[in-house]
Design an enzyme around this catalytic site. Structure first.
Site, short mmCIF file in Angstrom:
data_model
loop_
_atom_site.label_atom_id
_atom_site.label_comp_id
_atom_site.label_asym_id
_atom_site.label_seq_id
_atom_site.Cartn_x
_atom_site.Cartn_y
_atom_site.Cartn_z
N ILE A 293 0.88 -1.17 0.00
CA ILE A 293 0.00 0.00 0.00
C ILE A 293 0.92 1.22 0.00
O ILE A 293 2.07 1.15 0.43
CB ILE A 293 -0.99 0.03 1.19
CG1 ILE A 293 -0.26 -0.03 2.54
CG2 ILE A 293 -1.98 -1.10 1.09
CD1 ILE A 293 -1.20 0.06 3.73
N ASP A 294 0.42 2.33 -0.50
CA ASP A 294 1.24 3.51 -0.68
C ASP A 294 1.76 4.05 0.65
O ASP A 294 1.17 3.83 1.70
CB ASP A 294 0.44 4.60 -1.40
CG ASP A 294 0.00 4.19 -2.79
OD1 ASP A 294 0.72 3.40 -3.43
OD2 ASP A 294 -1.09 4.63 -3.22
N LYS A 295 2.85 4.78 0.56
CA LYS A 295 3.48 5.36 1.75
C LYS A 295 2.46 6.11 2.61
O LYS A 295 2.40 5.91 3.83
CB LYS A 295 4.59 6.32 1.33
CG LYS A 295 5.19 7.14 2.46
CD LYS A 295 6.12 8.21 1.94
CE LYS A 295 6.58 9.12 3.07
NZ LYS A 295 7.42 10.25 2.58
N ARG B 182 -7.02 5.70 -5.75
CA ARG B 182 -6.74 7.12 -5.93
C ARG B 182 -7.01 7.56 -7.36
O ARG B 182 -7.62 8.62 -7.60
CB ARG B 182 -5.28 7.40 -5.55
CG ARG B 182 -4.95 7.05 -4.10
CD ARG B 182 -3.47 6.95 -3.85
NE ARG B 182 -2.81 8.23 -4.04
CZ ARG B 182 -1.48 8.39 -4.03
NH1 ARG B 182 -0.70 7.34 -3.88
NH2 ARG B 182 -0.95 9.58 -4.21
#
Length: 305
Positions: free
Chosen positions: A135-137, A236
């Protein structure tokens, strides 16, 4: 060094942008660094990133060897939701990178995992031991990690077969009119910005996101999103595509900022489900929304015109 040779078929286009489009493994930031370090020659001479190409310019790219990352175990006080001899489920905080990369050699989830336990699968190599998905930062929430190769193969197969459950919560700009819906739109790299993804038919992969409205506010909506596929930045990109971008998102968020009390996108991986690689038991885990997300919900509720 790995040598690549090209001949320009355009004119007046920037050298760094054109080179980025010539090879799927070239990122614009890497190309710019190679140019600065003198690894890119145009007609036998070093150049600059903004050099405007001429037809039939001869370009040589000498890709430098990747320096091996030295990954140190670090005590990062990970929030381990579940662990046995096959898998670990971790609740990742917002702001933490999942695995080391140039510029992020410490403070990552992998650094913390290496301190927490030594038995992680080696399928993804030394930089990403145990990592099955990411998962993204600046997205918080649940990830599953494999502790051995057998578990790794099983979890990857479940992701490919779309049998895992991955549910996220998000706060988006605008009032979503439909109580629920499905976004079925392919995602690929943005040709205008190689650091971003976009909905496109070219060089893309299928992407499906299901969403459901949880609560509507005056100018924002609290939604739940379930992934059917797992493309880079999928939720997103998809929410931006239907014109309800996630607040706080630095890449795809609303153009007008509303000063939400959150660093990064208001997106949280709230539920994770999979079949245990050894027992065959269906495992479901949840993680409560973090404090910054709660404060952002409160902010949306009291938002004034």
């Amino acid at each position: 060094m790995e040598k690549h040779e090209f001949v320009s078929d355009v004119k007046s286009e920037r050298l760094d942008k054109w080179l980025t489009d010539q090879h799927e493994d070239f990122t614009r930031s890497a190309v710019q660094q190679w140019i600065t370090e003198g690894h890119v020659l145009v007609n036998g001479e070093t150049s600059k990133s903004n050099y405007k190409l001429k037809l039939e310019d001869a370009i040589v790219v000498n890709v430098p060897e990747v320096q091996e990352l030295k990954i140190e175990a670090e005590d990062l006080n990970l929030d381990v939701v579940y662990e046995d001899s096959d898998v670990i489920v971790v609740n990742k905080p917002r702001g933490m990178v999942v695995h080391p990369a140039p510029g992020h050699s410490s403070g990552t989830l992998v650094n913390g995992l290496m301190h927490h336990c030594r038995d992680l699968s080696g399928i993804n190599g030394v930089a990403r031991p145990g990592i099955v998905h990411r998962i993204d930062k600046d997205t918080s929430g649940l990830l599953m990690v494999a502790k051995n190769d057998k578990a790794h193969v099983s979890l990857v197969e479940q992701l490919k077969n779309k049998t895992t459950k991955r549910r996220y919560e998000a706060i988006v700009a605008g009032i979503v009119p439909h109580d629920k819906g499905t976004i079925d739109a392919p995602i690929g790299r943005d040709p205008e910005d190689r650091q971003k993804m976009t909905v496109t038919e070219q060089n893309s992969r299928d992407a499906v996101t299901h969403f459901q409205v949880m609560e509507r506010f005056e100018r924002h909506t609290h939604v739940a999103c379930e992934l059917e596929t797992g493309r880079t930045h999928q939720i997103r990109v998809h929410m931006r595509y239907i014109e309800f971008p996630i607040v706080g998102d630095p890449k795809y968020g609303p153009r007008k900022k509303h000063d939400f009390p959150i660093e990064g996108q208001a997106l949280h991986a709230q539920l994770l489900g999979f079949v245990h690689p050894t027992t065959g038991e269906e495992m479901i885990f949840t993680a409560p929304i973090p404090e910054d997300f709660k404060k952002s919900l409160a902010h949306a509720k009291k938002f004034e015109r």
